[in-house]
Design a protein around this motif. Structure first.
Motif, PDB file in Angstrom:
ATOM      1  N   PRO A 142      40.676  23.895  44.402  1.00 49.46           N
ATOM      2  CA  PRO A 142      42.128  24.066  44.488  1.00 49.46           C
ATOM      3  C   PRO A 142      42.748  24.558  43.187  1.00 49.46           C
ATOM      4  O   PRO A 142      43.852  25.102  43.196  1.00 49.46           O
ATOM      5  N   GLU A 143      42.017  24.393  42.065  1.00 50.49           N
ATOM      6  CA  GLU A 143      42.551  24.833  40.781  1.00 50.49           C
ATOM      7  C   GLU A 143      42.208  26.290  40.453  1.00 50.49           C
ATOM      8  O   GLU A 143      42.600  26.805  39.400  1.00 50.49           O
ATOM      9  N   MET A 144      41.517  26.976  41.370  1.00 47.27           N
ATOM     10  CA  MET A 144      41.104  28.352  41.079  1.00 47.27           C
ATOM     11  C   MET A 144      42.300  29.269  40.838  1.00 47.27           C
ATOM     12  O   MET A 144      42.245  30.177  40.004  1.00 47.27           O
ATOM     13  N   ASP A 145      43.387  29.039  41.558  1.00 45.31           N
ATOM     14  CA  ASP A 145      44.548  29.907  41.341  1.00 45.31           C
ATOM     15  C   ASP A 145      45.128  29.712  39.944  1.00 45.31           C
ATOM     16  O   ASP A 145      45.641  30.665  39.331  1.00 45.31           O
ATOM     17  N   ILE A 146      45.041  28.487  39.388  1.00 41.41           N
ATOM     18  CA  ILE A 146      45.504  28.260  38.020  1.00 41.41           C
ATOM     19  C   ILE A 146      44.614  29.023  37.042  1.00 41.41           C
ATOM     20  O   ILE A 146      45.095  29.648  36.086  1.00 41.41           O
ATOM     21  N   PHE A 147      43.313  28.971  37.279  1.00 45.29           N
ATOM     22  CA  PHE A 147      42.350  29.681  36.427  1.00 45.29           C
ATOM     23  C   PHE A 147      42.680  31.175  36.404  1.00 45.29           C
ATOM     24  O   PHE A 147      42.799  31.795  35.331  1.00 45.29           O
ATOM     25  N   ILE A 148      42.848  31.752  37.568  1.00 45.62           N
ATOM     26  CA  ILE A 148      43.102  33.189  37.660  1.00 45.62           C
ATOM     27  C   ILE A 148      44.462  33.547  37.057  1.00 45.62           C
ATOM     28  O   ILE A 148      44.592  34.539  36.324  1.00 45.62           O
ATOM     29  N   ASN A 149      45.466  32.731  37.317  1.00 52.71           N
ATOM     30  CA  ASN A 149      46.790  33.000  36.735  1.00 52.71           C
ATOM     31  C   ASN A 149      46.760  32.881  35.210  1.00 52.71           C
ATOM     32  O   ASN A 149      47.475  33.610  34.513  1.00 52.71           O
ATOM     33  N   THR A 150      45.945  31.959  34.700  1.00 55.13           N
ATOM     34  CA  THR A 150      45.804  31.838  33.252  1.00 55.13           C
ATOM     35  C   THR A 150      45.186  33.112  32.676  1.00 55.13           C
ATOM     36  O   THR A 150      45.663  33.647  31.662  1.00 55.13           O
ATOM     37  N   ALA A 151      44.139  33.616  33.310  1.00 56.91           N
ATOM     38  CA  ALA A 151      43.517  34.859  32.844  1.00 56.91           C
ATOM     39  C   ALA A 151      44.514  36.016  32.858  1.00 56.91           C
ATOM     40  O   ALA A 151      44.554  36.835  31.927  1.00 56.91           O
ATOM     41  N   ILE A 195      45.157  17.031  34.464  1.00 56.57           N
ATOM     42  CA  ILE A 195      43.963  17.008  33.626  1.00 56.57           C
ATOM     43  C   ILE A 195      43.886  18.318  32.850  1.00 56.57           C
ATOM     44  O   ILE A 195      44.154  19.390  33.405  1.00 56.57           O
ATOM     45  N   GLU A 196      43.527  18.253  31.571  1.00 54.14           N
ATOM     46  CA  GLU A 196      43.335  19.460  30.765  1.00 54.14           C
ATOM     47  C   GLU A 196      42.072  20.162  31.257  1.00 54.14           C
ATOM     48  O   GLU A 196      40.950  19.839  30.856  1.00 54.14           O
ATOM     49  N   ARG A 197      42.256  21.150  32.108  1.00 57.56           N
ATOM     50  CA  ARG A 197      41.167  21.746  32.881  1.00 57.56           C
ATOM     51  C   ARG A 197      40.697  23.096  32.344  1.00 57.56           C
ATOM     52  O   ARG A 197      39.580  23.519  32.605  1.00 57.56           O
ATOM     53  N   PHE A 198      41.540  23.781  31.559  1.00 53.85           N
ATOM     54  CA  PHE A 198      41.196  25.124  31.089  1.00 53.85           C
ATOM     55  C   PHE A 198      41.520  25.254  29.604  1.00 53.85           C
ATOM     56  O   PHE A 198      42.542  24.747  29.137  1.00 53.85           O
ATOM     57  N   VAL A 199      40.633  25.942  28.900  1.00 53.68           N
ATOM     58  CA  VAL A 199      40.855  26.211  27.480  1.00 53.68           C
ATOM     59  C   VAL A 199      40.765  27.713  27.253  1.00 53.68           C
ATOM     60  O   VAL A 199      39.831  28.364  27.732  1.00 53.68           O
ATOM     61  N   VAL A 200      41.736  28.238  26.511  1.00 48.41           N
ATOM     62  CA  VAL A 200      41.754  29.656  26.136  1.00 48.41           C
ATOM     63  C   VAL A 200      41.554  29.747  24.637  1.00 48.41           C
ATOM     64  O   VAL A 200      42.267  29.105  23.857  1.00 48.41           O
ATOM     65  N   GLY A 201      40.552  30.512  24.207  1.00 45.81           N
ATOM     66  CA  GLY A 201      40.305  30.730  22.799  1.00 45.81           C
ATOM     67  C   GLY A 201      40.320  32.198  22.464  1.00 45.81           C
ATOM     68  O   GLY A 201      40.155  33.054  23.350  1.00 45.81           O
ATOM     69  N   ARG A 202      40.540  32.497  21.192  1.00 42.73           N
ATOM     70  CA  ARG A 202      40.579  33.897  20.747  1.00 42.73           C
ATOM     71  C   ARG A 202      39.738  34.047  19.479  1.00 42.73           C
ATOM     72  O   ARG A 202      39.795  33.211  18.578  1.00 42.73           O
ATOM     73  N   LEU A 203      38.995  35.139  19.420  1.00 47.25           N
ATOM     74  CA  LEU A 203      38.053  35.377  18.328  1.00 47.25           C
ATOM     75  C   LEU A 203      38.727  36.073  17.152  1.00 47.25           C
ATOM     76  O   LEU A 203      39.461  37.044  17.345  1.00 47.25           O
ATOM     77  N   GLY A 204      38.489  35.546  15.958  1.00 43.42           N
ATOM     78  CA  GLY A 204      38.815  36.259  14.738  1.00 43.42           C
ATOM     79  C   GLY A 204      40.276  36.466  14.458  1.00 43.42           C
ATOM     80  O   GLY A 204      40.682  37.533  13.992  1.00 43.42           O
ATOM     81  N   ILE A 205      41.127  35.467  14.774  1.00 44.67           N
ATOM     82  CA  ILE A 205      42.536  35.601  14.414  1.00 44.67           C
ATOM     83  C   ILE A 205      42.915  34.506  13.418  1.00 44.67           C
ATOM     84  O   ILE A 205      42.214  33.530  13.265  1.00 44.67           O
TER      85      ILE A 205
END
Length: 275
Positions: free
Chosen positions: A88-97, A265-275
């Motif tokens: 059910p959280e897949m839409d959150i994952f995709i919207n986050t991307a 629940i903290e379900r997704f983490v977004v990270g960025r390289l080299g900033i």
């Protein structure tokens, strides 16, 4: 008044199926799953479908595996027991991307399973190339069916473990890496709900002793494949967010966002390289 007894019988059987499902299954998406039950009963040509579905559900088997599909964003996703059912959280994952897609030209995904993420994103971002890998031939067959179903030309599949097929084909220079790797701790798989432990492929569940095995591999190697300032977006288990954020930092990434699911629940983490 003329009473359509056949229609009444169908409704009674359907009501019985729903009751069985509600009582005997700890399901995640009741509205969606009950909708699929209705579609199965309406569309299946098999005369014994009522009995089959009743038995299937009473054994705590997800109706999506019986039907051979589910829905994400109201779009049909083909699947079978060789892949996980998108939760059910897949839409959150995709919207986050989608929030980080603005300057993306090439996106990679590891552990694609049914291919739901690149397929959903590929439909919306037709000018972006998506490369998705999986170690399972059977999973890739399902993913290819979904790509074919939506006639996508910008979603490409690679066979192999983690980064291996990207390395073999010298595919680098990605703007984003997405992954929902196996993250259940090996020792607790037997305690998961029957819909998962008895139906989903174990290879898609087992994340090693602490559930973080695949995250470590990805974060240790991602810099070889990502452009500077490239993003990584993960789904993770309910008790893993803090440790995962530490792994990001240890491997040269900055944590730019942590996203909660529908039950806070903290379900997704977004990270960025080299900033």
């Amino acid at each position: 008044m003329v009473v359509n007894t056949k229609e009444m019988d169908t409704k009674n059987v359907y009501a019985g199926l729903v009751e069985t499902y509600l009582v005997k299954n700890a399901f995640q998406e009741p509205k969606l799953e009950i909708k699929i039950i209705g579609e199965v009963l309406e569309n299946k040509s098999n005369e014994n479908r009522y009995e089959e579905v009743m038995k299937w559900l009473s054994e705590k088997r997800p109706i999506q595996y019986y039907a051979g599909y589910t829905y994400t964003f109201d779009k049909k996703i083909i699947l079978d027991r060789n892949v996980m059912i998108p939760g059910p959280e897949m839409d959150i994952f995709i919207n986050t991307a989608k929030k980080y897609m603005a300057n993306c030209h090439n996106v990679m995904e590891l552990c694609t399973g049914s291919g739901v993420i690149p397929v959903m994103l590929g439909m919306e971002y037709s000018d972006v190339d998506f490369y998705a890998s999986d170690i399972s031939d059977k999973a890739l067959k399902v993913a290819q069916e979904n790509i074919n179903f939506y006639q996508l030309k910008n979603v490409h599949l690679l066979k192999g473990s983690m980064f291996e097929p990207f390395e073999e084909q010298n595919k680098i220079g990605f703007d984003m890496l997405i992954s929902n790797p196996p993250y259940a701790k090996t020792g607790i798989i037997g305690d998961l709900i029957p819909q998962l432990k008895d139906n989903a492929p174990r290879i898609s569940l087992d994340g090693g002793e602490d559930g973080l095995y695949f995250y470590r591999i990805i974060l240790a190697n991602a810099h070889k494949f990502l452009n500077k300032n490239g993003y990584i977006i993960f789904e993770n288990g309910e008790d893993q967010s803090e440790e995962l954020q530490e792994l990001f930092i240890q491997n040269g990434f900055k944590v730019v966002e942590v996203v909660k699911d529908y039950i806070d629940i903290e379900r997704f983490v977004v990270g960025r390289l080299g900033i």
